[in-house]
Design a protein around this motif. Structure first.
Motif, PDB file in Angstrom:
ATOM      1  N   LEU A  19       0.872  -1.180   0.000  1.00 49.63           N
ATOM      2  CA  LEU A  19       0.000   0.000   0.000  1.00 49.63           C
ATOM      3  C   LEU A  19       0.904   1.224   0.000  1.00 49.63           C
ATOM      4  O   LEU A  19       1.325   1.704   1.047  1.00 49.63           O
ATOM      5  CB  LEU A  19      -0.927  -0.015   1.217  1.00 49.63           C
ATOM      6  CG  LEU A  19      -2.050   1.015   1.189  1.00 49.63           C
ATOM      7  CD1 LEU A  19      -2.967   0.780  -0.006  1.00 49.63           C
ATOM      8  CD2 LEU A  19      -2.865   0.956   2.469  1.00 49.63           C
ATOM      9  N   LEU A  20       1.200   1.727  -1.194  1.00 49.05           N
ATOM     10  CA  LEU A  20       2.182   2.800  -1.361  1.00 49.05           C
ATOM     11  C   LEU A  20       1.581   3.942  -2.175  1.00 49.05           C
ATOM     12  O   LEU A  20       1.943   4.175  -3.339  1.00 49.05           O
ATOM     13  CB  LEU A  20       3.438   2.251  -2.050  1.00 49.05           C
ATOM     14  CG  LEU A  20       4.229   1.213  -1.245  1.00 49.05           C
ATOM     15  CD1 LEU A  20       5.232   0.491  -2.126  1.00 49.05           C
ATOM     16  CD2 LEU A  20       4.931   1.881  -0.061  1.00 49.05           C
ATOM     17  N   PRO A  21       0.639   4.675  -1.587  1.00 47.82           N
ATOM     18  CA  PRO A  21       0.050   5.812  -2.320  1.00 47.82           C
ATOM     19  C   PRO A  21       1.105   6.873  -2.595  1.00 47.82           C
ATOM     20  O   PRO A  21       2.023   7.078  -1.806  1.00 47.82           O
ATOM     21  CB  PRO A  21      -1.024   6.317  -1.346  1.00 47.82           C
ATOM     22  CG  PRO A  21      -0.538   5.897   0.003  1.00 47.82           C
ATOM     23  CD  PRO A  21       0.139   4.577  -0.206  1.00 47.82           C
ATOM     24  N   ASN A  22       0.969   7.549  -3.713  1.00 50.76           N
ATOM     25  CA  ASN A  22       1.996   8.508  -4.104  1.00 50.76           C
ATOM     26  C   ASN A  22       1.838   9.864  -3.445  1.00 50.76           C
ATOM     27  O   ASN A  22       2.809  10.610  -3.336  1.00 50.76           O
ATOM     28  CB  ASN A  22       2.026   8.632  -5.630  1.00 50.76           C
ATOM     29  CG  ASN A  22       2.530   7.353  -6.262  1.00 50.76           C
ATOM     30  OD1 ASN A  22       3.566   6.824  -5.882  1.00 50.76           O
ATOM     31  ND2 ASN A  22       1.763   6.805  -7.204  1.00 50.76           N
ATOM     32  N   ARG A  23       0.652  10.205  -3.019  1.00 50.12           N
ATOM     33  CA  ARG A  23       0.488  11.397  -2.179  1.00 50.12           C
ATOM     34  C   ARG A  23       0.675  10.916  -0.734  1.00 50.12           C
ATOM     35  O   ARG A  23      -0.272  10.613  -0.035  1.00 50.12           O
ATOM     36  CB  ARG A  23      -0.872  12.034  -2.407  1.00 50.12           C
ATOM     37  CG  ARG A  23      -0.986  12.591  -3.822  1.00 50.12           C
ATOM     38  CD  ARG A  23      -2.267  13.347  -4.066  1.00 50.12           C
ATOM     39  NE  ARG A  23      -2.373  13.699  -5.479  1.00 50.12           N
ATOM     40  CZ  ARG A  23      -3.422  14.300  -6.019  1.00 50.12           C
ATOM     41  NH1 ARG A  23      -4.464  14.621  -5.267  1.00 50.12           N
ATOM     42  NH2 ARG A  23      -3.448  14.582  -7.306  1.00 50.12           N
ATOM     43  N   THR A  24       1.899  10.856  -0.353  1.00 44.03           N
ATOM     44  CA  THR A  24       2.278  10.121   0.840  1.00 44.03           C
ATOM     45  C   THR A  24       3.073  10.994   1.786  1.00 44.03           C
ATOM     46  O   THR A  24       3.218  12.201   1.571  1.00 44.03           O
ATOM     47  CB  THR A  24       3.070   8.870   0.432  1.00 44.03           C
ATOM     48  OG1 THR A  24       3.329   8.059   1.574  1.00 44.03           O
ATOM     49  CG2 THR A  24       4.401   9.243  -0.217  1.00 44.03           C
ATOM     50  N   LEU A  45      -1.189  -1.089  -6.176  1.00 42.14           N
ATOM     51  CA  LEU A  45      -2.280  -0.647  -7.039  1.00 42.14           C
ATOM     52  C   LEU A  45      -2.123   0.817  -7.460  1.00 42.14           C
ATOM     53  O   LEU A  45      -2.570   1.195  -8.552  1.00 42.14           O
ATOM     54  CB  LEU A  45      -3.614  -0.855  -6.317  1.00 42.14           C
ATOM     55  CG  LEU A  45      -3.955  -2.305  -5.954  1.00 42.14           C
ATOM     56  CD1 LEU A  45      -5.332  -2.382  -5.325  1.00 42.14           C
ATOM     57  CD2 LEU A  45      -3.868  -3.221  -7.159  1.00 42.14           C
ATOM     58  N   ALA A  46      -1.520   1.628  -6.621  1.00 41.15           N
ATOM     59  CA  ALA A  46      -1.378   3.053  -6.945  1.00 41.15           C
ATOM     60  C   ALA A  46      -0.554   3.275  -8.200  1.00 41.15           C
ATOM     61  O   ALA A  46      -0.675   4.324  -8.840  1.00 41.15           O
ATOM     62  CB  ALA A  46      -0.744   3.792  -5.766  1.00 41.15           C
ATOM     63  N   ASP A  47       0.286   2.301  -8.579  1.00 39.52           N
ATOM     64  CA  ASP A  47       1.203   2.500  -9.700  1.00 39.52           C
ATOM     65  C   ASP A  47       0.848   1.649 -10.917  1.00 39.52           C
ATOM     66  O   ASP A  47       1.621   1.620 -11.885  1.00 39.52           O
ATOM     67  CB  ASP A  47       2.643   2.191  -9.259  1.00 39.52           C
ATOM     68  CG  ASP A  47       3.100   3.103  -8.139  1.00 39.52           C
ATOM     69  OD1 ASP A  47       2.569   4.219  -8.040  1.00 39.52           O
ATOM     70  OD2 ASP A  47       3.970   2.676  -7.349  1.00 39.52           O
ATOM     71  N   GLN A  48      -0.284   0.972 -10.881  1.00 40.22           N
ATOM     72  CA  GLN A  48      -0.666   0.165 -12.030  1.00 40.22           C
ATOM     73  C   GLN A  48      -1.021   1.067 -13.206  1.00 40.22           C
ATOM     74  O   GLN A  48      -1.682   2.084 -13.050  1.00 40.22           O
ATOM     75  CB  GLN A  48      -1.838  -0.748 -11.679  1.00 40.22           C
ATOM     76  CG  GLN A  48      -1.491  -1.771 -10.606  1.00 40.22           C
ATOM     77  CD  GLN A  48      -0.239  -2.563 -10.944  1.00 40.22           C
ATOM     78  OE1 GLN A  48      -0.217  -3.303 -11.918  1.00 40.22           O
ATOM     79  NE2 GLN A  48       0.804  -2.406 -10.156  1.00 40.22           N
ATOM     80  N   GLY A  49      -0.564   0.691 -14.401  1.00 42.06           N
ATOM     81  CA  GLY A  49      -0.787   1.524 -15.572  1.00 42.06           C
ATOM     82  C   GLY A  49       0.147   2.708 -15.647  1.00 42.06           C
ATOM     83  O   GLY A  49      -0.027   3.590 -16.486  1.00 42.06           O
ATOM     84  N   LYS A  50       1.144   2.726 -14.782  1.00 40.16           N
ATOM     85  CA  LYS A  50       2.073   3.856 -14.717  1.00 40.16           C
ATOM     86  C   LYS A  50       3.512   3.377 -14.866  1.00 40.16           C
ATOM     87  O   LYS A  50       3.807   2.195 -14.679  1.00 40.16           O
ATOM     88  CB  LYS A  50       1.908   4.604 -13.396  1.00 40.16           C
ATOM     89  CG  LYS A  50       0.537   5.249 -13.196  1.00 40.16           C
ATOM     90  CD  LYS A  50       0.439   5.927 -11.833  1.00 40.16           C
ATOM     91  CE  LYS A  50      -0.940   6.533 -11.618  1.00 40.16           C
ATOM     92  NZ  LYS A  50      -1.128   7.747 -12.427  1.00 40.16           N
ATOM     93  N   VAL A  51       4.369   4.322 -15.174  1.00 36.48           N
ATOM     94  CA  VAL A  51       5.779   4.026 -15.340  1.00 36.48           C
ATOM     95  C   VAL A  51       6.584   5.113 -14.654  1.00 36.48           C
ATOM     96  O   VAL A  51       6.179   6.276 -14.611  1.00 36.48           O
ATOM     97  CB  VAL A  51       6.153   3.933 -16.841  1.00 36.48           C
ATOM     98  CG1 VAL A  51       5.939   5.268 -17.544  1.00 36.48           C
ATOM     99  CG2 VAL A  51       7.575   3.442 -17.029  1.00 36.48           C
TER     100      VAL A  51
END
Length: 999
Positions: free
Chosen positions: A359-364, A583-589
């Motif tokens: 669980l690693l949200p980017n607004r962290t 999940l926070a980074d799925q579809g992202k690079v």
């Protein structure tokens, strides 16, 4: 004669003290590698030389001036009885000046600066003047609470103050050779040793730090009792503290917190916070013995310090159980809880600490202190285990997570280091100065992280221009000079110059990123497994660069003067992907080059929303070094697509360098496909055919306007209802979570629509939702945590309104925790400064409306209408006595301004009560609920929904002691959403005040 004898005795004592200190200096560990101290390393030119110069000239004097201005030094004057002014700050106020002074002393060992040296000695004299006869030295307690100096160790940071004083004292002795400050540290440590230890008091500090500092004090003095005291404090964690060592019983943890209603309103919040923080829940790594801990939990700064101390004890004492525990904890962090920047700490549980796996949200959160503690821990793990993978993580955290906390100019700071932001701005100083002062001391320590020694071995862990001088096991002094433009260029030239021929291994770390691994786990991976060969030459002759099992190339030979080693580390631009469970980074690079993690920043990408652009997988990227940008950085550029799929040139800069220019949005993780077609996070979804029932097909066939509902508020609207996590420590063995609630026989019928016949979560195609960086069909997980672990009111609300309309429904959720209507959401009609989050709320809504066709292609070509507004907010206003009296006016103005903004003068409005705690309310809560109701009654075509009946017994809820988020009880959030949805339907069914059907 007596005076003469006294003088002889004093001189003898001082001499013995000096002999003891000298004899014990730099005690070496029993096992593992040992440090090459920073004082033997001179970093000149290149990346670090430039930073160290700025640090000495700007950061150190700036930090000392800010601390002096804020009263950190006059507190010691007051404790010494020579200052009549007020005592300033909090219990841990002393620690900040100790850290900054330590940083100054590190820096002074590399810069000839008599003015700064004089300044430092002057401050030290004032600190030492306050020391008590028994050695105690914390200004707050000397002045304010002399009889409570060792009470409430859990919350008041006495040991934390002491630890930072010890570290500063050791560095002063290293700098000057003088013993006055080190002797003061010994007296303070002796005092602590007289109170705590076997047969004395058994207790530990809430904020760890003294443990690793005592190891340093032992090494500087040779006094083993300090090492034993450190071990005592480590062993005591997880026990029932008192006057004997005995096991801690978790059943003694209270299930309910006191309400403190008998206290004045101004004191309740602090009393509740202290009561909450007193609970043994893992926040302070004191929930069970350290040797039994297998995962990283709690406050990330404290964790990093205690793990560092455990590694030290494992090197200096016989402590195999500590090493085994560290192995498990390290794997947990590096494989499940670390950001691609090396940052740690999501603050998921409000403790500035570690969250759930993946669980690693980017607004962290990623507090600067936590990232620094992570560097220190990884450094010690490398020393303990002698493996390059620990230095890999240390390097990642150092170049990205740690130095991102300080500006390139050296005089502005971040407390938090998110990987995505709508616009961050550094502060020239932070009142809670732990981060600025920690940054003041970490940067001049970099030389000490660069090398290590083992038996007949010299290890090179970091690549940086400069020299190091060491003495090898055969007594020969060896100078090693590095010349490199690392991290921008992978060529490193090392010149070895021994005083005479010497046999030893030169061990060169081959970074994991050069071998195709961004981190030593599967948490992140490069897009391509193929890697370019690492080049290695010895005196011009090519040799094999394949590392051994420990991650180092071992060059074993008889070294002679002017032997030259050249290492070439290819630095292609690498695309990075996160583990599928993040999940926070799925579809992202993300992008990396060498050890540097990159980010998109608005200032480099004008006229586009960097949070919405896409970088297609096939886009070519190139690197370009710019000497005049951000102190000299290599940027990455490539062709991307904006939110309307128009081609744009995207420029990324090193993550550490963001927010050094004008304020603007930033993101590390970039959409890889256009945001309209980006893959949704994986959610065990049924097939499309299973999702779409007959009513859905009818809805999609029509062309009537899409019904848009705006859901806004703070953390309870974000969503805190736990879905399925069942960690016994934090989630009460699964009580009150959604999965278990759905299994209860008398409730199962209420929730049967949430899963299909296969047991998968239903995803509704006819009810769409957008929230932050996620959009798709209605299902679980559209909350502030970025995954599928929580729900908010939107879930059942969406089902209620979706079942009512034949048209498609879009829910636009815009919410942030910790925001007030008095300030953050303050609407224009209330006067004063318009709240930043009022503006951000409008931005979120317009963005969702403007990109609807791209986000949801199946809705392209259809019109929409704003159909309703749902507001659920209030905790922060409830806690502010100034906010309550004007809440009804602000609520009325909020609705008026939103209706004006969207040209819907009779827009239906539903307002949810702040029902936490149940029907019984007193004090601020009772007053606030009245203000909410009064405001709702002042709004035409609005309904106030009572929610306090949905409060559930905390003992039957996931987060037993987290009342302001409904204790995480999923049933509460489900019922709230149901009530809010039905309240909206009531409004839509009735005629509005102009006799026009709301539908």
């Amino acid at each position: 004669m007596r005076k003469y004898l006294a003088t002889i005795i004093i001189n003898a004592v001082v001499a013995l003290s000096l002999m003891s200190i000298a004899a014990g200096a730099d005690v070496l560990p029993n096992r593992g590698l040992y440090e090459v101290s920073h004082e033997r390393v001179e970093l000149r030119g290149g990346f670090w030389g430039q930073r160290l110069d700025t640090h000495h000239e700007v950061t150190v004097p700036h930090a000392l001036s800010c601390l002096e201005h804020d009263g950190h030094v006059t507190n010691f004057d007051k404790a010494a009885g020579v200052f009549d002014g007020p005592l300033r700050g909090h219990h841990a106020f002393d620690s900040d000046i100790h850290k900054a002074m330590e940083g100054a002393m590190y820096s002074l060992q590399h810069h000839d600066d008599s003015q700064l040296r004089k300044r430092v000695e002057g401050i030290l004299d004032r600190i030492l003047a306050a020391q008590q006869k028994d050695g105690f030295l914390i200004s707050y307690y000397i002045v304010r609470d002399p009889d409570k100096r060792w009470e409430n160790l859990r919350l008041e940071h006495q040991m934390y103050n002491a630890g930072h004083f010890f570290e500063m004292a050791v560095e002063h002795h290293r700098l000057t050779g003088k013993s006055n400050v080190l002797n003061a540290a010994k007296r303070f440590a002796d005092h602590i040793d007289s109170v705590f230890g076997p047969g004395k008091r058994y207790d530990v500090g809430g904020h760890e730090e003294v443990e690793l500092a005592l190891v340093k004090l032992y090494r500087a003095t040779g006094e083993r009792r300090y090492l034993e005291l450190s071990r005592f404090f480590l062993d005591e964690r997880g026990h029932a503290h008192g006057f004997e060592r005995k096991a801690f019983d978790p059943d003694t943890i209270p299930t309910e917190l006191p309400t403190f209603d008998d206290l004045p309103a101004s004191e309740r919040s602090q009393a509740r916070r202290r009561a909450r923080n007193s609970i043994r829940n893992g926040r302070m790594q004191d929930h069970k013995p350290l040797v039994e801990q297998t995962e990283a939990v709690g406050h990330a700064v404290r964790a990093g310090y205690i793990y560092s101390a455990m590694a030290d004890i494992a090197r200096f004492m016989d402590a195999p159980d500590y090493e085994r525990a560290l192995d498990s904890i390290w794997q947990d962090v590096v494989a499940r809880k670390m950001y691609v920047t090396g940052g740690v700490g999501t603050a998921q549980y409000g403790d500035e600490g570690f969250g759930d796996p993946y669980l690693l949200p980017n607004r962290t959160y990623c507090e600067s202190c936590a990232n620094i503690a992570h560097v220190l821990w990884q450094h010690r793990m490398n020393l303990l285990k002698g493996h390059a993978k620990y230095a890999d993580v240390m390097e990642l955290a150092l170049y990205n997570g740690a130095i991102s906390g300080i500006s390139i100019a050296g005089n502005a700071f971040f407390y938090q280091n998110p990987l995505e932001s709508r616009g961050g701005r550094r502060s020239s100083w932070i009142g809670l100065a732990c981060c600025p002062t920690n940054l003041t001391r970490i940067i001049p320590q970099v030389g000490g992280l660069t090398y290590a020694q083992g038996k007949n071995r010299l290890y090179v862990n970091l690549f940086a221009s400069g020299d190091v001088s060491v003495k090898m096991d055969d007594g020969v002094k060896v100078k090693l000079a590095q010349k490199t433009d690392y991290p921008w260029d992978g060529h490193v030239k090392l010149t070895v110059t021994p005083e005479q021929v010497s046999d030893f291994d030169l061990c060169l770390r081959i970074p994991g990123w050069a071998l195709g691994r961004p981190v030593p786990s599967d948490l992140y991976r490069f897009a391509e497994g193929k890697v370019a060969a690492v080049g290695l030459k010895l005196n011009g002759k090519t040799i094999d660069a394949t590392p051994e099992e420990d991650g180092y190339v071992h060059l074993k030979r008889s070294w002679k003067a002017a032997d030259v080693v050249e290492l070439d580390l290819p630095m292609p631009i690498r695309r990075v992907y996160a583990h599928e469970k993040v999940l926070a980074d799925q579809g992202k690079v993300a992008l990396m080059r060498g050890p540097i993690t990159y980010c998109l920043e608005a200032v480099d990408n004008p006229n586009v929303d960097v949070l919405s652009v896409a970088l297609p997988r096939e886009a070519e990227l190139h690197a370009e070094h710019r000497d005049q940008l951000l102190g000299g950085v290599t940027v990455l550029q490539g062709k991307g697509l904006d939110d309307r799929q128009r081609p744009v040139t995207l420029t990324t800069v090193p993550y550490y360098s963001w927010a050094n220019r004008e304020k603007g949005a930033m993101t590390v993780w970039i959409n890889e496909a256009p945001i309209a077609s980006a893959a949704l996070p994986a959610t065990s979804s049924p097939t499309r055919a299973q999702q779409v029932d007959q009513s859905t097909l009818l809805k999609q066939a029509g062309k009537s306007p899409i019904k848009v509902f705006i859901l806004a508020g703070q953390s309870n609207m974000e969503g805190q209802g736990v879905v399925s996590m069942d960690h016994p420590r934090y989630y009460n063995s699964g009580k009150g979570n959604l999965v278990n609630t759905m299994k209860e026989p008398n409730k199962a019928h209420l929730y049967k629509h949430l899963k299909n016949e296969k047991g998968d979560w239903v995803v509704r195609d006819d009810v769409k939702i957008t929230f932050r960086d996620r959009s798709g069909g209605l299902t679980i997980g559209y909350t502030g945590y970025g995954g599928s672990s929580h729900i908010g009111p939107e879930l059942q609300l969406g089902h209620v309104v979706g079942d009512y309309f034949k048209e498609p429904v879009l829910l636009i959720k815009t919410a942030w925790g910790g925001k007030s209507l008095f300030k953050d959401f303050r609407p224009p009609s209330s006067g004063g400064e318009v709240g930043e989050f009022y503006k951000l709320m409008l931005k979120d809504i317009h963005k969702a409306l403007d990109s609807m066709a791209e986000t949801f292609p199946d809705l392209a070509g259809r019109k929409y209408e704003i159909t309703g507004f749902v507001w659920m907010q209030g905790w922060n206003d409830m806690c502010d006595t100034k906010a309550i009296p004007e809440y009804d006016k602000n609520l009325i103005n909020l609705v008026k301004d939103l209706r004006k903004e969207f040209k819907r003068p009779y827009l239906p409005v539903v307002i949810g009560e702040l029902g936490n705690g149940g029907p019984e309310a007193s004090g601020n809560m009772a007053a606030f609920r009245k203000a909410q109701k009064k405001g709702a009654e002042g709004i035409d075509n609005a309904v106030f929904v009572i929610t306090h009946g949905f409060w559930r017994d905390p003992r039957q809820s996931p987060n037993v002691n987290h009342g302001h988020h409904w204790c995480g009880n999923a049933e509460s959030y489900f019922l709230i959403g149901d009530a809010l949805g039905k309240g909206m339907i009531r409004l839509l069914k009735q005629k509005n005040s102009r006799g026009k059907d709301s539908r």
